[in-house]
Write an enzyme that holds these catalytic residues in place. Structure first.
Site: not given
Ligand code: F6R
Length: 605
Positions: A2, A27, A75, A101-102, A478, A482, A485, A501, A600
């Protein structure tokens, strides 16, 4: 996370505040509000949803005349995104208004104290304690009241405060949350970041932690926390708006990577009270639980994979990790003695919601770990622990993942205490290790320049392997995601012991292998796997602790992370891999914040 704005001058404040809030929209927020002081009274307008709605409600600010005001985009963290929870918050006598904020970490204690003293609360927020404290301490001197209030607060805050009895004045207070003063001519401003200021002025004063300022149309006076005036330098803002939104970084992803020490601290600190872990509102009867299942998608699932080791080791209860998209169509062995932990940054992922509902139908108790307050998963869970990472804008999650890990680690320690599976001295040692995470993440971030150089060496490959064992393997999962993607480079995570294997057939001259070697209990074994891939020509980049002398002679390149208990190491170990993926993608000219084909929030199956 926020935003706040403040204005005092000769123009009508409301349109200036609305315009400032619009600049802070990027933001992320879910409600907004402004307070304007006029003729000895404060008028407030708030909405849930967009600034456009607030502009409409106030007829572009015309309904709130007055030349002094404060504004806020919220937020949600403490309490759902509703109008009563939106800022500004006002005192019971209506003479004071506050934006914040915070996070106020000690708000529960303060709320109890203020309630005992007769103040009533209109919202569920942590912020509202601030305005009641100001009212309580006010004796015809706002500066004194602000100072005494700030001395009572623990946590992070950027505050804007106005008082009906002291027209034309706005106070701005900073502790561990950004706050910038805009220096005008016959008018002055404050804002959470420079984007809200540059349309009016490029002269700025950056407040430091523990400082506060009194702004009038013709003066800005900055004080230290004891009330002594300090001289501040006026700086020139040279950023353009786009750079300012990203805090000066080229991409939101890098900004969010860099925010991790603060996000992890914000998630952890309020839940550690002295030598206790307090998980507000969580009253699971853990002695009745004989199995924990963790479900999620993507990175959130990998956070579960990493934390499984900590929960099993500390609580001696079996932990099964299951992808939500698989779990929802399986026939899971779940009953009322199962605790289902559901991880989701957005709280809206369709597969995760479906898996959760299926498990609830079978009697499982559900604990959600979610970033977005008031989201579906948060609402339908029996218990919810929020990560306080702030909004994540880049599609690839970074601070979302590390804050999920943080809550899971807190939970592991909390549960171990409840079920008495760890002795006191080990428990205390682990708590100290956990508390060190923000600092260690910062140390890992400091490797950024070196990693950008390494990216120049590795960016042109068409495939990478990420290998490790145990917790290191979970991080490899992970790390590879990263890389895939955002850089579109094929990256495969592999349990190091599994290479022989089958997969080792793919290792050939020059093949990059990222070897994670931070878990002392298996690092000798991982090093043997490094030798095997080296013998087949691989180029090895190893992530390890500095005291691992042997690995230096095996690997081609090294990334050292600070020494940390392997149970919690994933939260630090992932950081150089996030940065590596970022720089590789940048070298390759990829659209880092919005990778192709990805969204997202995945609200469809
Ligand atoms: C990878 C990424 C996705 C999310 C996945 C779950 O960088 O962001 O793999 O982790 O789509 O999303 P949430 O956490 O919003 O359920």
């Amino acid at each position: 996370m926020c935003g706040i704005v403040g204005y005092t001058g000769t123009q009508n404040a409301a349109p200036v505040l609305l315009e400032g809030l619009k600049k802070l929209e990027y933001r992320g927020y879910d409600s907004a509000g402004i307070a304007v002081l006029n003729d000895g009274r404060i008028s407030i307008s708030k909405v849930t949803g967009r600034i456009a709605g607030l502009a409409e409600k106030t007829e572009d600010g015309r309904l709130l005349p007055g030349v002094t005001g404060i504004g806020h985009t919220r937020w949600a963290t403490h309490g759902a995104p509703t109008e009563p929870n939106a800022h500004p918050h006002t005192s019971n006598d209506g003479r004071f208004a506050v934006v914040h904020n915070g996070i106020i970490e000690n708000y529960m204690e303060l709320r109890e104290e203020l309630t005992r003293k007769g103040y009533h609360f209109e919202s569920e927020t942590d912020t509202e304690v601030v305005v009641h404290l100001v009212e309580m301490y006010y004796q015809d001197n706002l500066k004194q009241a602000v100072m005494r209030t700030a001395a009572r607060l623990r946590g992070s805050y950027a505050l804007g405060i106005i008082c009906a009895d002291e027209p034309e004045k706005i106070f701005a207070v900073r502790e561990a949350s950004p706050l910038i003063l805009g220096v005008g001519i016959g008018e002055n401003y404050f804002a959470s970041d420079v984007t809200a200021l540059v349309a009016h002025t490029r002269n700025a004063i950056y407040l430091e932690d523990g400082e506060f300022a009194e702004l009038t149309p013709d003066s800005i006076t900055v004080f230290d926390c004891t009330g002594h005036i300090i001289q501040k330098r006026v700086s020139r803002i040279t950023w353009d708006i786009q750079a300012a939104e990203k805090g000066g970084y080229d991409h939101f992803m890098l900004k969010e990577i860099m925010e991790q020490p603060r996000a992890v601290k914000a998630t952890m600190a309020p839940r550690i009270k002295g030598s206790e872990i307090v998980l507000d509102g969580v009253d699971i009867d853990l002695k009745q639980i004989n199995k924990i299942m963790i479900t999620a998608c993507g990175s959130a699932y990998y956070a579960g994979c990493a934390a499984k080791y900590a929960i099993e080791k500390l609580c001696r209860v079996p932990v099964i990790t299951e992808l939500a998209s698989e779990l929802r169509y399986s026939d899971p062995l779940i009953d009322e003695h199962t605790l289902l932990i559901v991880l989701s940054q957005s709280g809206e992922t369709a597969d995760t919601i479906a898996a959760m509902r299926e498990c609830q139908r079978r009697g499982a108790k559900t604990l959600a770990i979610v970033n977005v307050v008031g989201s579906t998963i948060a609402k339908i869970a029996d218990w919810c622990l929020y990560t306080w990472a702030g909004p994540e804008i880049a599609v690839a999650t970074t601070k979302g993942y590390t804050t999920q890990l943080t809550v899971l680690y807190l939970f592991a320690l909390y549960a171990a205490k409840k079920v008495e599976t760890v002795d006191d001295s080990t428990w205390r040692k682990l708590l100290s290790a956990l508390k060190a995470l923000p600092k260690q993440i910062q140390q890992a971030l400091d490797m950024n320049p070196g990693i950008s150089q390494l990216a120049k060496k590795y960016h042109s490959t068409c495939s990478m392997f990420f290998i490790g064992r145990n917790t290191d393997y979970a991080v490899a999962l992970e790390g590879a995601l990263k890389m895939k993607e955002i850089s579109y480079i094929h990256a495969e995570s592999y349990a190091a012991g599994e290479l022989k294997h089958g997969t080792i057939a793919l290792i050939c001259e020059g093949q990059p292998v990222i070897a994670l070697c931070c878990n002392d209990s298996v690092s000798e074994k991982t090093m043997s796997n490094i030798v095997e891939v080296k013998a087949r020509g691989a180029e090895v980049l190893a992530v390890a602790f500095r005291d691992n002398a042997r690995i230096v002679s095996l690997a081609d390149d090294m990334l050292y992370i600070p020494k940390i208990d392997p149970l919690f190491s994933a939260a630090v170990e992932i950081v150089p891999l996030q940065i590596l993926a970022y720089h590789v993608a940048k070298e390759n000219g990829c659209d880092i914040d919005k990778p192709k084909n990805l969204a997202k929030s995945v609200t469809v199956e």
